[in-house]
Design an enzyme around this catalytic site. Structure first.
Site, PDB file in Angstrom:
ATOM      1  N   LYS A 189       4.588  -2.072  -5.912  1.00 26.05           N
ATOM      2  CA  LYS A 189       3.213  -2.444  -5.583  1.00 26.05           C
ATOM      3  C   LYS A 189       2.552  -1.280  -4.875  1.00 26.05           C
ATOM      4  O   LYS A 189       2.774  -1.038  -3.697  1.00 26.05           O
ATOM      5  CB  LYS A 189       3.168  -3.681  -4.671  1.00 26.05           C
ATOM      6  CG  LYS A 189       1.777  -4.304  -4.659  1.00 26.05           C
ATOM      7  CD  LYS A 189       1.471  -5.101  -3.418  1.00 26.05           C
ATOM      8  CE  LYS A 189       1.101  -4.247  -2.252  1.00 26.05           C
ATOM      9  NZ  LYS A 189      -0.077  -3.364  -2.457  1.00 26.05           N
ATOM     10  N   GLY A 242       4.598   3.221   4.390  1.00 26.10           N
ATOM     11  CA  GLY A 242       3.272   2.852   4.908  1.00 26.10           C
ATOM     12  C   GLY A 242       3.252   2.900   6.422  1.00 26.10           C
ATOM     13  O   GLY A 242       4.036   3.618   7.048  1.00 26.10           O
ATOM     14  N   GLU A 264       9.770   3.855   5.484  1.00 24.80           N
ATOM     15  CA  GLU A 264       9.262   5.226   5.653  1.00 24.80           C
ATOM     16  C   GLU A 264       7.875   5.084   6.278  1.00 24.80           C
ATOM     17  O   GLU A 264       6.909   4.756   5.591  1.00 24.80           O
ATOM     18  CB  GLU A 264       9.139   5.935   4.292  1.00 24.80           C
ATOM     19  CG  GLU A 264      10.452   6.177   3.581  1.00 24.80           C
ATOM     20  CD  GLU A 264      11.242   7.340   4.166  1.00 24.80           C
ATOM     21  OE1 GLU A 264      10.834   7.884   5.210  1.00 24.80           O
ATOM     22  OE2 GLU A 264      12.272   7.685   3.581  1.00 24.80           O
ATOM     23  N   LEU A 265       7.770   5.311   7.581  1.00 30.39           N
ATOM     24  CA  LEU A 265       6.529   4.976   8.292  1.00 30.39           C
ATOM     25  C   LEU A 265       5.815   6.235   8.801  1.00 30.39           C
ATOM     26  O   LEU A 265       5.985   7.311   8.251  1.00 30.39           O
ATOM     27  CB  LEU A 265       6.850   4.008   9.425  1.00 30.39           C
ATOM     28  CG  LEU A 265       7.686   2.777   9.029  1.00 30.39           C
ATOM     29  CD1 LEU A 265       8.011   1.909  10.224  1.00 30.39           C
ATOM     30  CD2 LEU A 265       6.987   1.965   7.950  1.00 30.39           C
ATOM     31  N   CYS A 298       2.134  11.787   6.339  1.00 30.50           N
ATOM     32  CA  CYS A 298       2.985  11.203   7.378  1.00 30.50           C
ATOM     33  C   CYS A 298       3.599  12.284   8.255  1.00 30.50           C
ATOM     34  O   CYS A 298       3.874  12.047   9.423  1.00 30.50           O
ATOM     35  CB  CYS A 298       4.055  10.323   6.753  1.00 30.50           C
ATOM     36  SG  CYS A 298       5.014  11.162   5.491  1.00 30.50           S
ATOM     37  N   GLU A 394      -1.020   7.767  15.840  1.00 32.89           N
ATOM     38  CA  GLU A 394      -1.144   8.441  14.546  1.00 32.89           C
ATOM     39  C   GLU A 394      -2.614   8.355  14.108  1.00 32.89           C
ATOM     40  O   GLU A 394      -3.151   7.261  13.920  1.00 32.89           O
ATOM     41  CB  GLU A 394      -0.248   7.784  13.490  1.00 32.89           C
ATOM     42  CG  GLU A 394      -0.287   8.557  12.178  1.00 32.89           C
ATOM     43  CD  GLU A 394       0.587   7.951  11.092  1.00 32.89           C
ATOM     44  OE1 GLU A 394       0.545   6.716  10.905  1.00 32.89           O
ATOM     45  OE2 GLU A 394       1.301   8.712  10.415  1.00 32.89           O
TER      46      GLU A 394
HETATM   47  P1  NAD Z   1      -0.395   0.295   5.020  1.00 32.43           P
HETATM   48  O1  NAD Z   1       0.767  -0.087   5.856  1.00 32.43           O
HETATM   49  O2  NAD Z   1      -1.728  -0.238   5.364  1.00 32.43           O
HETATM   50  O3  NAD Z   1      -0.150  -0.122   3.494  1.00 32.43           O
HETATM   51  C1  NAD Z   1       0.991   0.298   2.798  1.00 32.43           C
HETATM   52  C2  NAD Z   1       1.294  -0.704   1.706  1.00 32.43           C
HETATM   53  O4  NAD Z   1       1.642  -1.949   2.284  1.00 32.43           O
HETATM   54  C3  NAD Z   1       0.135  -0.985   0.739  1.00 32.43           C
HETATM   55  O5  NAD Z   1       0.631  -1.068  -0.570  1.00 32.43           O
HETATM   56  C4  NAD Z   1      -0.353  -2.344   1.201  1.00 32.43           C
HETATM   57  O6  NAD Z   1      -0.972  -3.099   0.188  1.00 32.43           O
HETATM   58  C5  NAD Z   1       0.954  -2.985   1.607  1.00 32.43           C
HETATM   59  N1  NAD Z   1       0.813  -4.139   2.510  1.00 32.43           N
HETATM   60  C6  NAD Z   1      -0.179  -4.382   3.400  1.00 32.43           C
HETATM   61  N2  NAD Z   1       0.056  -5.558   4.035  1.00 32.43           N
HETATM   62  C7  NAD Z   1       1.210  -6.052   3.536  1.00 32.43           C
HETATM   63  C8  NAD Z   1       1.963  -7.231   3.777  1.00 32.43           C
HETATM   64  N3  NAD Z   1       1.574  -8.143   4.678  1.00 32.43           N
HETATM   65  N4  NAD Z   1       3.094  -7.430   3.076  1.00 32.43           N
HETATM   66  C9  NAD Z   1       3.516  -6.538   2.161  1.00 32.43           C
HETATM   67  N5  NAD Z   1       2.839  -5.389   1.887  1.00 32.43           N
HETATM   68  C10 NAD Z   1       1.709  -5.144   2.575  1.00 32.43           C
HETATM   69  O7  NAD Z   1      -0.364   1.896   4.994  1.00 32.43           O
HETATM   70  P2  NAD Z   1      -1.471   2.847   4.400  1.00 32.43           P
HETATM   71  O8  NAD Z   1      -2.662   2.794   5.300  1.00 32.43           O
HETATM   72  O9  NAD Z   1      -1.616   2.551   2.952  1.00 32.43           O
HETATM   73  O10 NAD Z   1      -0.764   4.285   4.513  1.00 32.43           O
HETATM   74  C11 NAD Z   1      -0.817   5.073   5.647  1.00 32.43           C
HETATM   75  C12 NAD Z   1       0.484   4.999   6.431  1.00 32.43           C
HETATM   76  O11 NAD Z   1       1.584   5.339   5.582  1.00 32.43           O
HETATM   77  C13 NAD Z   1       0.548   5.981   7.571  1.00 32.43           C
HETATM   78  O12 NAD Z   1       1.062   5.359   8.723  1.00 32.43           O
HETATM   79  C14 NAD Z   1       1.517   7.055   7.062  1.00 32.43           C
HETATM   80  O13 NAD Z   1       2.143   7.787   8.077  1.00 32.43           O
HETATM   81  C15 NAD Z   1       2.444   6.226   6.262  1.00 32.43           C
HETATM   82  N6  NAD Z   1       3.205   7.051   5.294  1.00 32.43           N
HETATM   83  C16 NAD Z   1       4.527   7.286   5.531  1.00 32.43           C
HETATM   84  C17 NAD Z   1       5.267   8.097   4.675  1.00 32.43           C
HETATM   85  C18 NAD Z   1       6.729   8.382   4.935  1.00 32.43           C
HETATM   86  O14 NAD Z   1       7.428   8.761   4.014  1.00 32.43           O
HETATM   87  N7  NAD Z   1       7.232   8.229   6.149  1.00 32.43           N
HETATM   88  C19 NAD Z   1       4.656   8.665   3.559  1.00 32.43           C
HETATM   89  C20 NAD Z   1       3.307   8.400   3.339  1.00 32.43           C
HETATM   90  C21 NAD Z   1       2.594   7.579   4.220  1.00 32.43           C
END
Ligand code: NAD
Length: 502
Positions: A189, A242, A264-265, A298, A394
């Site tokens: 997803k 995310g 992976e946050l 990230c 962040e």
């Molecule tokens: P987000 O957490 O808002 O969303 C990530 C994903 O989670 C999306 O697909 C979203 O639809 C889904 N999601 C949202 N609510 C959910 C729920 N209740 N249940 C299941 N899935 C749900 O993150 P974002 O704003 O899309 O991305 C930015 C973040 O991602 C930043 O914190 C960044 O550091 C992190 N990130 C981490 C890495 C890594 O490898 N460590 C890589 C890229 C991005």
């Protein structure tokens, strides 16, 4: 319809996608039946197109289909056959790099030349893991009982992957390739804000020979489609990329069903510059660390720790460099930095800059910036302490906090004084100090006189609020498999006894 919608539609049509994002289930593009979701162009702020949320029923269907396809993939093909298909996928990706890059540039707002680099890396991920597909084996263990004991590395079954908007197709390839190389089925997803290139990638993979239904894409929202897939009985593991907030929600939902999770946050990585470093290189590295991708990475070097003796001169150098960066239309080949990818993130970044001002930060901003869409001017904050909000939260935008330190011990203490543990870097000419810093800074990835180098062959991941588990390299092979221990008794008489296992 805008001109850019037209460009987007043409690129989608050339990849045999419909005129809006649709889920891809069992090789068929299907509309969801949930609430409408807008795709917005971050360069203009205008709606490009809308589509309905996949919602729970499509999530359930995707999990069922993946389970059936996975059994055939894991048992009817040899590892070498799976590897050959994955090499064909890599070639198909490279043959369609231009429309993929165009879609990513418009929808995610990433400079098109960065998109091409990321898509080429996706192809590399498929060839890298293709090479592992026929090299997964266990061990023979010399147990003391005289049994023949050996281990098998087995696929988990169906894995559910959730990805963010900042590097959509890159992250999809990063997780899909190791999952299928090890014999798993996938439901993925992507972020509802940037789903198109993930659908395009899987469609291309199917055209290149990947069995239909082995990888299924859900175009929809986390709380609906995402939660339904986490709960589905076919899903054996959840891999989430995310934010820490959503990661917590995902991990709690998975825990309720006793499912393992990789998280992976985010991060607040320290980029540490000592006075003996090559300052020109360090300055270029610091710019790339925070301004490339408009800071939406990230591993962004969002805390720049600089030795007190060079602090003012380094800030001055960085500010001059910042003013030379070319901001503009992500579709323009010369653009180096595009807008923030979406409205919610734009608001967060601007709120954080305002919070830093309220906390007394000195602010240096780039002199010019396109006046439209979700552009944020590259910004340097200095004069803040390491525990200020802007230095701890962040921001995920082109905003760097520069903080002075006096010696190695203080640099290490500052680097580790956050809730995160994702990445870090040091710039120094002293090789001993470089290794001391690499050992002392809490990070899953650490660079010496470099920043942001990553490769599919090397492990990646974090600790604390940056998550747990590892992606890429051989670590990902372990994350996507489980070992089975097999015992064979070759003794002439049965040796069954009570009490072997307690
Ligand atoms: P987000 O957490 O808002 O969303 C990530 C994903 O989670 C999306 O697909 C979203 O639809 C889904 N999601 C949202 N609510 C959910 C729920 N209740 N249940 C299941 N899935 C749900 O993150 P974002 O704003 O899309 O991305 C930015 C973040 O991602 C930043 O914190 C960044 O550091 C992190 N990130 C981490 C890495 C890594 O490898 N460590 C890589 C890229 C991005």
């Amino acid at each position: 319809m805008t001109d850019r919608t037209d460009i987007l539609r043409r690129a989608m049509a050339s990849l045999e996608l419909g005129g809006r994002p649709q889920s891809l289930i069992n090789g068929v593009l299907v509309d969801g039946a949930g609430v409408p979701i807008d795709l917005v162009d971050p360069f203009t702020g205008r709606v490009l197109m809308s589509y309905p949320d996949a919602d729970a029923p499509l999530a359930d269907l995707a999990c069922e289909v993946a389970q059936t396809a996975q059994t055939a993939w894991a048992t009817e093909l040899t590892g070498a056959q799976r590897g050959r298909i994955m090499c064909d996928v890599a070639r198909a990706v490279m043959a369609h790099i231009d429309p993929l890059a165009t879609i990513e540039a418009i929808v995610a707002g990433k400079p098109v030349r960065d998109c091409r680099v990321e898509i080429a890396k996706v192809a590399e991920m498929f060839t890298y893991y293709a090479g592992w597909a026929d090299k997964l084996h266990g061990a023979v263990i010399p147990v003391p009982s005289g049994h023949l004991n050996y281990t098998l590395r087995e696929p988990l079954g169906v894995v559910f992957q959730i990805t963010p908007w900042n590097a959509p197709v890159f992250t999809a390839g990063w997780q899909i390739a190791p999952a299928i190389a090890t014999g798993n089925g996938v439901v993925i997803k992507p972020s509802e804000l940037t789903p198109v290139t993930t659908v395009a990638l899987v469609r291309l993979a199917e055209q290149a020979g990947l069995p239909r239904g082995l990888v299924n894409v859900l175009c929809g929202l986390g709380p609906t489609a995402g939660q339904a897939a986490i709960a589905h009985r076919a899903v054996r593991k959840v891999v989430f990329v995310g934010s820490p907030e959503t990661g917590r929600r995902v991990a709690m939902a998975a825990a309720a069903a006793l499912k393992p999770v990789v998280l992976e946050l985010g991060g607040k990585s320290a980029n540490i510059v000592f006075e003996d470093a090559n300052l020109e290189h360090a300055c270029l590295g610091a710019q790339a660390a925070i301004f490339s991708g408009a800071g939406q990475s990230c591993v962004a070097g969002s805390r720049l720790l600089v030795h007190r003796s060079i602090h003012d001169a380094f800030v001055e150098m960085l500010s001059r460099g910042m003013n030379r960066i070319k901001l503009g239309d992500p579709l323009d080949e010369t653009t180096e930095v595009g807008p923030i990818s979406n409205a919610r993130q734009f608001t967060h970044v601007t709120d954080m800059v305002n919070a830093a001002k309220a906390d007394g930060a000195a602010v240096l901003s780039r002199e010019t910036c396109p006046p439209q869409g979700y552009f944020v001017v590259p910004t340097i904050l200095h004069g803040l302490s390491n525990d200020a909000r802007a230095a701890q939260t962040e921001i995920f935008g082109p905003v760097v906090s520069v903080i002075a330190f006096s010696d190695e011990a203080e640099a290490v203490a500052m680097a580790n004084a956050t809730e995160f543990g994702l990445a870090g870097a040091v710039w120094t000419a002293d090789v001993g100090r470089a290794h001391r810093m690499a050992a002392a800074v809490r990070a899953g990835t650490f660079w010496i006189n470099s920043y942001k180098a990553i490769h599919v062959s090397s492990p990646f991941g974090g600790s604390l609020s940056s998550g747990y588990g590892r992606s890429s390299g051989t670590d990902a092979l372990m994350e996507y498999t489980a070992s089975k221990s097999v015992w064979l008794d070759s003794a002439p008489e049965p040796r069954i006894a009570f009490g072997y296992v307690s």
